[in-house]
Motif scaffolding. Sequence first.
Motif, short mmCIF file in Angstrom:
data_model
loop_
_atom_site.label_atom_id
_atom_site.label_comp_id
_atom_site.label_asym_id
_atom_site.label_seq_id
_atom_site.Cartn_x
_atom_site.Cartn_y
_atom_site.Cartn_z
N PRO A 119 0.85 -1.20 0.00
CA PRO A 119 0.00 0.00 0.00
C PRO A 119 0.87 1.24 0.00
CG PRO A 119 -0.11 -1.13 2.12
CD PRO A 119 0.72 -1.99 1.21
N LYS A 120 0.71 2.04 -1.01
CA LYS A 120 1.60 3.18 -1.14
C LYS A 120 1.10 4.33 -0.31
CE LYS A 120 3.74 2.25 -5.53
NZ LYS A 120 3.72 2.53 -6.94
N ILE A 121 1.98 4.78 0.51
CA ILE A 121 1.63 5.95 1.31
C ILE A 121 2.42 7.12 0.75
CG2 ILE A 121 1.55 6.93 3.62
CD1 ILE A 121 1.84 3.75 4.43
N GLU A 122 1.82 7.73 -0.23
CA GLU A 122 2.47 8.88 -0.84
C GLU A 122 1.69 10.11 -0.43
OE1 GLU A 122 4.26 8.08 -5.02
OE2 GLU A 122 2.45 6.94 -4.81
N PRO A 123 2.27 10.86 0.45
CA PRO A 123 1.55 12.03 0.96
C PRO A 123 1.31 13.05 -0.14
CG PRO A 123 3.83 12.01 1.76
CD PRO A 123 3.60 10.72 1.01
N TYR A 124 2.27 13.20 -0.99
CA TYR A 124 2.13 14.24 -2.00
C TYR A 124 3.04 13.93 -3.17
CZ TYR A 124 1.92 18.84 -4.09
OH TYR A 124 1.75 19.87 -4.95
N LYS A 125 2.51 14.04 -4.33
CA LYS A 125 3.31 13.78 -5.51
C LYS A 125 3.64 15.11 -6.16
CE LYS A 125 3.42 9.87 -8.52
NZ LYS A 125 2.60 8.92 -9.25
N THR A 126 4.91 15.32 -6.27
CA THR A 126 5.32 16.60 -6.84
C THR A 126 5.22 16.59 -8.36
OG1 THR A 126 7.60 15.90 -7.04
CG2 THR A 126 6.97 16.92 -4.97
N HIS A 127 5.25 17.74 -8.91
CA HIS A 127 5.20 17.85 -10.36
C HIS A 127 6.42 17.16 -10.98
CE1 HIS A 127 4.46 19.47 -14.29
NE2 HIS A 127 5.69 19.93 -14.33
N LEU A 128 7.55 17.33 -10.31
CA LEU A 128 8.77 16.71 -10.82
C LEU A 128 8.63 15.20 -10.87
CD1 LEU A 128 11.69 17.33 -11.69
CD2 LEU A 128 12.37 16.92 -9.35
N ALA A 129 7.98 14.65 -9.86
CA ALA A 129 7.78 13.21 -9.84
C ALA A 129 6.97 12.76 -11.04
CB ALA A 129 7.09 12.80 -8.55
N TYR A 130 5.99 13.54 -11.37
CA TYR A 130 5.18 13.22 -12.55
C TYR A 130 6.03 13.24 -13.81
CZ TYR A 130 0.55 13.09 -10.53
OH TYR A 130 -0.56 12.74 -9.84
N VAL A 131 6.83 14.28 -13.92
CA VAL A 131 7.66 14.42 -15.11
C VAL A 131 8.62 13.24 -15.22
CG1 VAL A 131 9.45 15.81 -16.20
CG2 VAL A 131 7.48 16.92 -15.16
N LYS A 132 9.22 12.91 -14.12
CA LYS A 132 10.16 11.79 -14.11
C LYS A 132 9.48 10.50 -14.53
CE LYS A 132 13.80 12.96 -10.85
NZ LYS A 132 14.22 12.83 -9.46
N GLU A 133 8.29 10.32 -14.02
CA GLU A 133 7.54 9.12 -14.33
C GLU A 133 7.24 9.03 -15.81
OE1 GLU A 133 3.63 8.24 -12.36
OE2 GLU A 133 5.06 7.64 -10.84
N ARG A 134 6.79 10.15 -16.33
CA ARG A 134 6.48 10.22 -17.75
C ARG A 134 7.69 9.84 -18.59
NH1 ARG A 134 2.83 14.68 -19.04
NH2 ARG A 134 0.79 13.95 -18.40
N ARG A 135 8.82 10.42 -18.19
CA ARG A 135 10.02 10.22 -18.97
C ARG A 135 10.40 8.75 -19.00
NH1 ARG A 135 14.74 14.05 -17.39
NH2 ARG A 135 13.33 15.58 -18.24
N SER A 136 10.35 8.12 -17.83
CA SER A 136 10.75 6.72 -17.79
C SER A 136 9.75 5.86 -18.56
CB SER A 136 10.89 6.25 -16.35
OG SER A 136 9.65 6.30 -15.70
N ASP A 137 8.51 6.29 -18.55
CA ASP A 137 7.52 5.58 -19.35
C ASP A 137 7.86 5.67 -20.82
OD1 ASP A 137 6.09 4.76 -17.27
OD2 ASP A 137 4.32 5.98 -17.62
N GLN A 138 8.25 6.85 -21.23
CA GLN A 138 8.60 7.06 -22.63
C GLN A 138 9.81 6.21 -22.99
OE1 GLN A 138 6.75 8.70 -24.86
NE2 GLN A 138 8.18 7.81 -26.29
N GLU A 139 10.78 6.19 -22.10
CA GLU A 139 11.97 5.38 -22.35
C GLU A 139 11.61 3.92 -22.49
OE1 GLU A 139 14.88 6.20 -19.37
OE2 GLU A 139 15.08 8.25 -20.08
N ALA A 140 10.77 3.47 -21.61
CA ALA A 140 10.35 2.08 -21.66
C ALA A 140 9.65 1.78 -22.97
CB ALA A 140 9.42 1.77 -20.49
N ALA A 141 8.84 2.71 -23.42
CA ALA A 141 8.12 2.53 -24.67
C ALA A 141 9.10 2.48 -25.83
CB ALA A 141 7.12 3.67 -24.87
#
Length: 119
Positions: free
Chosen positions: A76-98
């Motif tokens: 169970p993920k306890i993420e109090p707050y997701k920053t904008h940077l976290a989103y960007v990083k996630e996107r990027r790694s998704d793109q790389e994976a793709a």
Amino acid sequence: MAGGGNAIRGSRVGAGPMGEAERGDAAPRKAVTYFCANEHRSVVTFAVEATSPDSWDCPKCGLPAGLDSDNAPAAPKIEPYKTHLAYVKERRSDQEAADILEEAVQLLRSRRKSGDIIF
Ligand SMILES: [Zn+2]
């Protein structure tokens, strides 16, 4: 032959929880192994009459553990707050994976076309 429909009656035999109890066993218990997301392996023993639950809290780390070693329940993920940077990083790694996937697919296709698969 007329008058069909006399098929074997659908009585279900042996539909029980996995881990059959052998009669005459000194200790009528069954061991159930649970796997958590941290790859802990916990063997929990239950009385054979008891129905073992699908999930069990890992005694080592407290995460929920399941019966499938390849598919442990997600922590169970306890993420109090997701920053904008976290989103960007996630996107990027998704793109790389793709990209990597696309590359692999094309490689596979080109190999198939030429007909020789090299291992
Ligand atoms: Zn654990």
